[in-house]
Scaffold this active site. Structure first.
Site, PDB file in Angstrom:
ATOM      1  N   HIS A 212     -21.951 -18.452   8.000  1.00 25.65           N
ATOM      2  CA  HIS A 212     -21.849 -18.088   9.407  1.00 25.65           C
ATOM      3  C   HIS A 212     -22.449 -17.007   9.859  1.00 25.65           C
ATOM      4  O   HIS A 212     -22.391 -16.915  11.151  1.00 25.65           O
ATOM      5  CB  HIS A 212     -20.716 -18.459   9.550  1.00 25.65           C
ATOM      6  CG  HIS A 212     -19.632 -17.322   9.449  1.00 25.65           C
ATOM      7  ND1 HIS A 212     -19.057 -16.828   8.016  1.00 25.65           N
ATOM      8  CD2 HIS A 212     -19.225 -16.273  10.099  1.00 25.65           C
ATOM      9  CE1 HIS A 212     -18.526 -15.737   8.068  1.00 25.65           C
ATOM     10  NE2 HIS A 212     -18.423 -15.344   9.097  1.00 25.65           N
TER      11      HIS A 212
HETATM   12  C1  UD1 Z   1     -16.699 -14.036  13.560  1.00 22.72           C
HETATM   13  C2  UD1 Z   1     -16.527 -12.645  13.221  1.00 22.72           C
HETATM   14  C3  UD1 Z   1     -16.846 -12.469  11.951  1.00 22.72           C
HETATM   15  C4  UD1 Z   1     -15.913 -13.511  10.725  1.00 22.72           C
HETATM   16  C5  UD1 Z   1     -16.147 -14.764  11.284  1.00 22.72           C
HETATM   17  C6  UD1 Z   1     -15.293 -16.053  10.932  1.00 22.72           C
HETATM   18  C7  UD1 Z   1     -17.385 -11.134  14.788  1.00 22.72           C
HETATM   19  C8  UD1 Z   1     -18.545 -10.246  15.043  1.00 22.72           C
HETATM   20  N1  UD1 Z   1     -17.470 -11.790  13.675  1.00 22.72           N
HETATM   21  O1  UD1 Z   1     -17.818 -14.581  13.479  1.00 22.72           O
HETATM   22  O2  UD1 Z   1     -16.499 -11.242  10.898  1.00 22.72           O
HETATM   23  O3  UD1 Z   1     -16.065 -13.331   9.365  1.00 22.72           O
HETATM   24  O4  UD1 Z   1     -15.714 -14.839  12.849  1.00 22.72           O
HETATM   25  O5  UD1 Z   1     -15.305 -17.227  11.355  1.00 22.72           O
HETATM   26  O6  UD1 Z   1     -16.234 -10.935  15.338  1.00 22.72           O
HETATM   27  N2  UD1 Z   1     -16.957 -21.033  18.199  1.00 22.72           N
HETATM   28  C9  UD1 Z   1     -16.594 -22.564  18.501  1.00 22.72           C
HETATM   29  N3  UD1 Z   1     -15.368 -22.993  18.449  1.00 22.72           N
HETATM   30  C10 UD1 Z   1     -14.460 -22.143  17.875  1.00 22.72           C
HETATM   31  C11 UD1 Z   1     -14.902 -20.798  17.596  1.00 22.72           C
HETATM   32  C12 UD1 Z   1     -16.131 -20.190  17.685  1.00 22.72           C
HETATM   33  O7  UD1 Z   1     -17.674 -23.308  19.027  1.00 22.72           O
HETATM   34  O8  UD1 Z   1     -13.087 -22.386  17.707  1.00 22.72           O
HETATM   35  C13 UD1 Z   1     -18.329 -20.709  18.426  1.00 22.72           C
HETATM   36  C14 UD1 Z   1     -18.637 -19.643  19.493  1.00 22.72           C
HETATM   37  O9  UD1 Z   1     -18.751 -20.254  20.759  1.00 22.72           O
HETATM   38  C15 UD1 Z   1     -19.711 -18.925  18.989  1.00 22.72           C
HETATM   39  C16 UD1 Z   1     -19.443 -18.823  17.763  1.00 22.72           C
HETATM   40  O10 UD1 Z   1     -18.755 -20.030  17.228  1.00 22.72           O
HETATM   41  O11 UD1 Z   1     -20.945 -19.460  19.449  1.00 22.72           O
HETATM   42  C17 UD1 Z   1     -18.548 -17.712  17.282  1.00 22.72           C
HETATM   43  O12 UD1 Z   1     -19.246 -16.459  17.302  1.00 22.72           O
HETATM   44  P1  UD1 Z   1     -18.721 -15.052  17.047  1.00 22.72           P
HETATM   45  O13 UD1 Z   1     -17.810 -14.818  18.266  1.00 22.72           O
HETATM   46  O14 UD1 Z   1     -19.716 -14.009  16.597  1.00 22.72           O
HETATM   47  O15 UD1 Z   1     -17.847 -15.402  15.852  1.00 22.72           O
HETATM   48  P2  UD1 Z   1     -18.178 -15.878  14.171  1.00 22.72           P
HETATM   49  O16 UD1 Z   1     -19.691 -16.062  14.189  1.00 22.72           O
HETATM   50  O17 UD1 Z   1     -17.102 -16.943  14.193  1.00 22.72           O
END
Ligand code: UD1
Length: 369
Positions: A212
């Site tokens: 991820h």
């Molecule tokens: C984040 C953390 C990372 C951690 C990971 C675990 C940061 C910079 N990174 O990355 O350290 O290891 O979480 O998962 O904070 N989304 C959904 N549904 C959800 C949650 C997220 O669709 O329930 C999507 C969001 O819209 C976005 C992505 O997933 O597109 C999340 O991106 P981001 O906020 O950077 O977090 P992660 O990649 O999950």
């Protein structure tokens, strides 16, 4: 300050923070009068968020900030968290704010608190990949330079804190990892899960995979990783619970996974622990899962160039594959040869004990000082 009059506020918002804080949250009132839980909303779907509150029997957050939404930039997300958390801090006036790990939520929690003069406790302090292109690395460094209490998981992390001079402005301690505590408890609860039958895979005859990280889901890197995964699936099926970001990027770049890659939605914690513990090897770029797989005795193949958990590599329990094809595939193939795999299976890591007790003791002492 007397602990009898103190409030502690814990700020979390992503899957790994919920899991890693799960042993501590229900016990915080042993070290303070009132414990307040605030959710940033960074992860917001049932699969990435609410399910873990249910499985780990955590209380509902006292406050929820809706900082997460599909396609939101990191800056906007962090800004929403800062402006959402500030009035809560002003109302609750906590004596201490607890944050865990390296996410945007962790950084926002620490920053909002220090701006109001509230001391911050950073759990999992001192971890470094020394790769400043990772958003998580920037978050870690910034948080460790503004927190008052730095709780490191091990001596490597402690040495990093000292090398950066963080011990001059903060009180530093080695406490171990609450993530491992949560994982070992979950592995007992997960024993009876029927997951393998549902997936039609046999113990030790499949690979578990998660992926991820921002650096692994780019247009340059993800296609090569897909080639590595598809090639490995010719050896054994690959069970792949897919993070929403990765799912979106696979679709965006039109990347196809072979039919021996078993696509799954993000799994619950107990199913994930079951999946990893029975796998032949676990391939991952997750920080938490590297440690969990190793603690469960499973060889770990890390889909990155570096790791914060160098002790796993030094102990022979994990190998860095990098993230470029065909190099990653070649290293994986070599590791999976039976004599090398056996050596990885037999390698043992040290698992610290009484982590939550140590943390509660440090908090109590801090509040009473
Ligand atoms: C984040 C953390 C990372 C951690 C990971 C675990 C940061 C910079 N990174 O990355 O350290 O290891 O979480 O998962 O904070 N989304 C959904 N549904 C959800 C949650 C997220 O669709 O329930 C999507 C969001 O819209 C976005 C992505 O997933 O597109 C999340 O991106 P981001 O906020 O950077 O977090 P992660 O990649 O999950």
């Amino acid at each position: 300050m007397s602990s009898a009059s103190s409030t502690i506020l814990t700020f979390l918002g992503t899957r790994p923070e919920i899991i890693k804080l799960s042993p501590l949250i229900p016990r915080l009132t042993e070290s303070c009068k009132r414990s307040v839980l605030v959710h940033s909303g960074q992860h917001y779907s049932y699969e990435m968020d609410a399910r873990f509150f249910e499985e780990l029997q955590l209380p509902e957050p006292d406050y929820k900030i809706k900082a997460g939404a599909a396609g939101l930039g990191a800056g906007e997300q962090t800004a929403r968290m800062l402006s959402g958390l500030e009035p809560i801090l002003e109302t609750e006036k906590p004596a201490l704010v607890i944050v865990q790990g390296d996410t945007n939520t962790t950084l926002a929690g620490a920053l909002a608190a220090v701006k109001l003069g509230i001391p911050v406790l950073h759990l999992e302090a001192g971890c470094r990949s020394f790769n400043r292109t990772m958003p998580e690395e920037i978050n870690r460094v910034l948080i460790d330079h503004i927190a008052k209490l730095l709780l490191a998981p091990d001596t490597v992390a402690m040495d990093n804190l000292i090398a950066e001079g963080c011990d001059k402005q903060a009180s530093v301690h080695i406490v171990g990892s609450t993530g491992l505590e949560a994982c070992l408890r979950a592995s007992k609860l997960a024993e009876d899960r029927k997951l393998l039958a549902e997936l039609s895979v046999k113990p030790s005859e499949y690979f578990a995979l998660t992926l991820h990280r921002a650096e692994n889901t780019s247009a340059e890197v993800l296609p090569g990783l897909v080639k590595t995964i598809n090639a490995l699936s010719e050896m054994y099926p690959v069970v792949f619970p897919i993070h929403p970001r990765t799912e979106a990027m696979l679709e965006k770049y039109g990347l196809e996974l072979d039919n021996r890659v078993i696509r799954q939605k993000p799994m619950g914690y107990l199913d994930m622990i079951k999946l990893v513990s029975c796998s032949r090897a676990t391939l991952t770029d997750s920080g938490g899962l590297q440690e969990e797989a190793a603690a469960l005795g499973v060889p770990v193949l890390i889909l990155r160039k570096e790791t914060e958990w160098t002790y796993l590599v030094e102990a022979g329990k994990a190998t860095l594959l990098g993230n470029k094809y065909p190099e990653s595939y070649a290293i994986a193939r070599a590791c999976l040869k039976s004599e090398n795999l056996e050596a990885m299976q037999e390698a043992r890591i040290q698992i610290p004990k009484n982590v939550t007790e140590k943390i509660l003791g440090i908090i109590k002492q801090f509040l009473e000082s």
